[in-house]
Design a protein around this motif. Structure first.
Motif, short mmCIF file in Angstrom:
data_model
loop_
_atom_site.label_atom_id
_atom_site.label_comp_id
_atom_site.label_asym_id
_atom_site.label_seq_id
_atom_site.Cartn_x
_atom_site.Cartn_y
_atom_site.Cartn_z
N MET A 417 5.50 9.78 0.33
CA MET A 417 6.12 8.51 0.48
C MET A 417 6.81 8.38 -0.94
O MET A 417 6.60 7.15 -1.44
CB MET A 417 5.18 7.30 0.80
N ASN A 418 7.62 9.02 -1.41
CA ASN A 418 8.12 8.98 -2.58
C ASN A 418 9.49 8.29 -2.79
O ASN A 418 10.25 7.59 -3.49
CB ASN A 418 8.41 10.32 -3.48
N ASP A 419 10.12 8.39 -1.53
CA ASP A 419 11.26 7.65 -1.24
C ASP A 419 11.12 5.91 -0.93
O ASP A 419 10.34 5.58 -0.44
CB ASP A 419 12.17 8.40 0.06
N GLN A 420 12.11 5.51 -1.21
CA GLN A 420 12.35 4.00 -0.93
C GLN A 420 12.59 3.86 0.66
O GLN A 420 13.53 4.41 1.39
CB GLN A 420 13.80 3.25 -1.53
N ILE A 421 11.75 2.81 1.26
CA ILE A 421 11.88 2.73 2.65
C ILE A 421 12.59 1.27 2.95
O ILE A 421 12.35 0.45 2.32
CB ILE A 421 10.37 2.46 3.02
N THR A 422 13.34 1.11 4.10
CA THR A 422 14.16 -0.03 4.50
C THR A 422 13.26 -0.65 5.98
O THR A 422 13.03 0.11 6.84
CB THR A 422 15.57 0.17 4.89
N VAL A 423 12.78 -1.78 5.91
CA VAL A 423 11.98 -2.42 6.73
C VAL A 423 12.90 -3.59 7.38
O VAL A 423 13.15 -4.53 6.69
CB VAL A 423 10.76 -2.92 6.40
N GLU A 424 13.39 -3.58 8.56
CA GLU A 424 14.30 -4.40 9.10
C GLU A 424 13.20 -5.67 9.38
O GLU A 424 12.31 -5.74 9.68
CB GLU A 424 15.04 -3.77 10.37
N PRO A 425 14.10 -6.71 9.48
CA PRO A 425 13.48 -8.22 10.08
C PRO A 425 12.63 -8.17 11.18
O PRO A 425 12.99 -7.47 12.25
CB PRO A 425 14.52 -9.08 10.32
N GLY A 426 11.31 -8.48 11.20
CA GLY A 426 10.45 -8.56 12.39
C GLY A 426 10.03 -6.95 12.84
O GLY A 426 9.16 -6.93 13.67
N LYS A 427 10.22 -6.13 11.93
CA LYS A 427 9.70 -4.74 12.20
C LYS A 427 8.59 -4.28 11.45
O LYS A 427 8.40 -4.77 10.42
CB LYS A 427 11.02 -3.73 12.05
N VAL A 428 7.85 -3.19 11.99
CA VAL A 428 6.96 -2.52 11.21
C VAL A 428 7.24 -1.05 11.10
O VAL A 428 7.52 -0.40 12.01
CB VAL A 428 5.34 -2.61 12.00
N VAL A 429 7.10 -0.56 9.85
CA VAL A 429 7.63 0.91 9.54
C VAL A 429 6.12 1.65 9.20
O VAL A 429 5.81 1.23 7.93
CB VAL A 429 8.41 1.14 8.59
N PRO A 430 5.48 2.25 9.96
CA PRO A 430 4.40 2.99 9.78
C PRO A 430 4.38 4.07 8.83
O PRO A 430 5.46 4.93 9.09
CB PRO A 430 3.43 3.32 10.73
N LEU A 431 3.87 4.40 7.76
CA LEU A 431 3.81 5.33 7.02
C LEU A 431 2.56 6.28 6.85
O LEU A 431 1.54 5.75 6.65
CB LEU A 431 4.50 5.48 5.61
N THR A 432 2.49 7.48 6.61
CA THR A 432 1.36 8.20 6.24
C THR A 432 1.37 8.65 4.94
O THR A 432 2.29 9.31 4.34
CB THR A 432 1.24 9.57 7.30
N ALA A 433 0.38 8.42 4.01
CA ALA A 433 0.10 8.59 2.67
C ALA A 433 -1.14 9.50 2.39
O ALA A 433 -2.01 9.19 3.16
CB ALA A 433 -0.06 7.29 2.08
#
Length: 473
Positions: A417-433
């Motif tokens: 997860m080196n990149d910048q992540i965009t999270v929209e209003p009311g949303k959840v963005v799951p990521l594996t680290a």
């Protein structure tokens, strides 16, 4: 016992037998309550006015959006600048608990105040009956005369106008309910163009039909037969609960009395039955506390007006407790009544929880879940790797840019997860680290680490989550 004393006992017994003989109107007769001015009628209008929020609330705007919106599709509740998500449902639970206990507390102190002044059935019925009395007569005699009159243009116009207003209020009730769940201004355009979604039409039909039938026709019968609270009220009373009550000792025996006259052989009640005429449920308060009494106080206003006309002191019908009416000297103050104390403690606890929840409501919610299978992996280069799932919920109304960092463990590196992540209003963005660290840098099986979600476009809402790194013993 002396003969006169025996007669006195028989008279008192007869009086209390009379006042305790009451019945329930099971719908066999239509209640047409007379309207009189008075302090309790003013309080009733004041209590009813609170429901204006139901109609006006959806149209309030805040920062270009609907101020209060139950956004079911997006699973969020917008309250001005706050957004409440399902993760904060505990606050809603405390809020419901607060109002439920408040209802019980008020009932134990002053009876069915909610029923008399705030209940939607009572309020809508009062409005519907007010409209009816304007068109068809404000007394049972006038209403009966109007009903028995032959059909004419005037009668047809009056009946049509009454039902048209009833239907308009019923439909407005349904639309207002739907407006809390969607954009209120857009809703009207969708309705007039027949583009409104199905739930809106269901809301209009359901609330429209039930409002029209319940408030227009069933009225007090809803309180008698359908409302569970009317059945539960009795267990919330005690001998210190103040309720509208008739002072039989002062009022009996009843008898006609003209203004200015004094008849010591009669009580204060002149048997005018105005207290019965103004009762919205048609009971006679002189026959004692009854299931139909919604403690609205209309009978108190009526009786006070008669006492004024006959130059007698007010209070023949008044808010009084059982102990007061029976001259019990041990009337307990509120702070000494056990159930009031218990209710107050629960209310204060719930209120403190609600205030804490709103005060600490975060614009984001960050969670880190450690993968338990396997707990760790030993790589070919000798380093230890743990796997995590990172979830960030954006509770704001704007998209946020997030970059994750790791701290707390010397030599640990964050992968995936080196990149910048965009999270929209009311949303959840799951990521594996993936977190890796050389074996020689680990000196215990469990080590505390911190994941930080840095919000690039709004650093003030950046958040941190504490987790653990697992390695071999």
């Amino acid at each position: 016992m002396a003969l006169n004393d025996m007669h006195d006992v028989q008279d008192v017994s007869q009086i209390y037998d009379e006042v305790s003989d009451w019945h329930i109107n099971a719908g066999g007769e239509k209640v047409v309550a007379k309207r009189l001015k008075g302090r309790f009628r003013n309080l009733k209008w004041l209590g009813m006015s609170i429901w204006s929020i139901f109609f006006i609330g959806p149209y309030l705007r805040w920062d270009g959006q609907q101020a209060i919106l139950f956004d079911i599709p997006n699973r969020q509740f917008n309250l001005f600048e706050l957004t409440v998500f399902p993760q904060d449902i505990w606050m809603l639970s405390l809020t419901l608990l607060f109002f439920a206990i408040l209802l019980a507390a008020v009932t134990s102190v002053a009876g069915r105040v909610f029923c008399g002044y705030f209940c939607f059935q009572t309020v809508w019925t009062d409005i519907y009956t007010y409209i009816e009395t304007r068109f068809e007569g404000d007394t049972p005699q006038k209403a009966h005369k109007f009903k028995q009159a032959p059909w004419s243009i005037d009668k047809l116009w009056r009946v049509s106008a009454k039902h048209s207003l009833w239907i308009a209020i019923a439909l407005l009730t349904g639309i207002s309910f739907a407006a809390w769940f969607t954009d209120a201004f857009a809703l009207w355009g969708d309705i007039f163009t027949l583009q409104a979604p199905l739930p809106v039409w269901i809301s209009m039909a359901t609330f429209g039909i039930f409002t029209y039938v319940f408030a227009g026709f069933m009225r007090e019968q809803v309180c008698f037969w359908l409302c569970p609270y009317a059945r539960l009220q009795g267990v919330m009373y005690d001998q210190d609960t103040v309720l509208p009550a008739y002072d039989a000792e002062r009022g009996e025996p009843r008898g006609k009395l003209k203004k200015g006259q004094v008849d010591t052989s009669k009580g204060s009640c002149i048997d005018c039955k105005v207290c019965v005429a103004v009762c919205p449920t048609g009971i006679d308060i002189r026959k004692g506390q009854q299931e139909g009494c919604i403690t609205c106080g209309m009978c108190i206003d009526a009786c006070d007006s008669i006492m004024d006309k006959t130059d007698q002191p007010r209070g023949l019908i008044r808010y009084a407790s059982y102990k007061e009416l029976h001259h019990d000297a041990n009337v307990l103050p509120l702070y000494k009544r056990p159930r009031v104390i218990i209710y107050s403690v629960i209310l204060l606890t719930a209120l403190a929880g609600i205030m804490y929840g709103f005060a600490t409501l975060s614009p984001t919610e960050f969670k880190v879940i450690h993968n338990r299978q396997p707990l760790f992996v030993k790589l070919s280069d000798g380093s230890i790797q743990n796997k995590y799932t990172l979830k960030l919920l954006n509770k704001t109304q704007q998209a946020i840019e997030v970059r994750y960092q790791l701290s707390g463990l010397e030599g640990a590196t964050l992968h995936g997860m080196n990149d910048q992540i965009t999270v929209e209003p009311g949303k959840v963005v799951p990521l594996t680290a993936l977190v890796r660290v050389h074996a020689e840098d680990i000196n215990k099986a469990l080590t505390s680490i911190e994941f930080k979600a840095n919000v690039i476009n709004n650093p003030e809402i950046s958040t941190v989550y504490e987790s653990i790194f697992m390695g071999p013993k």
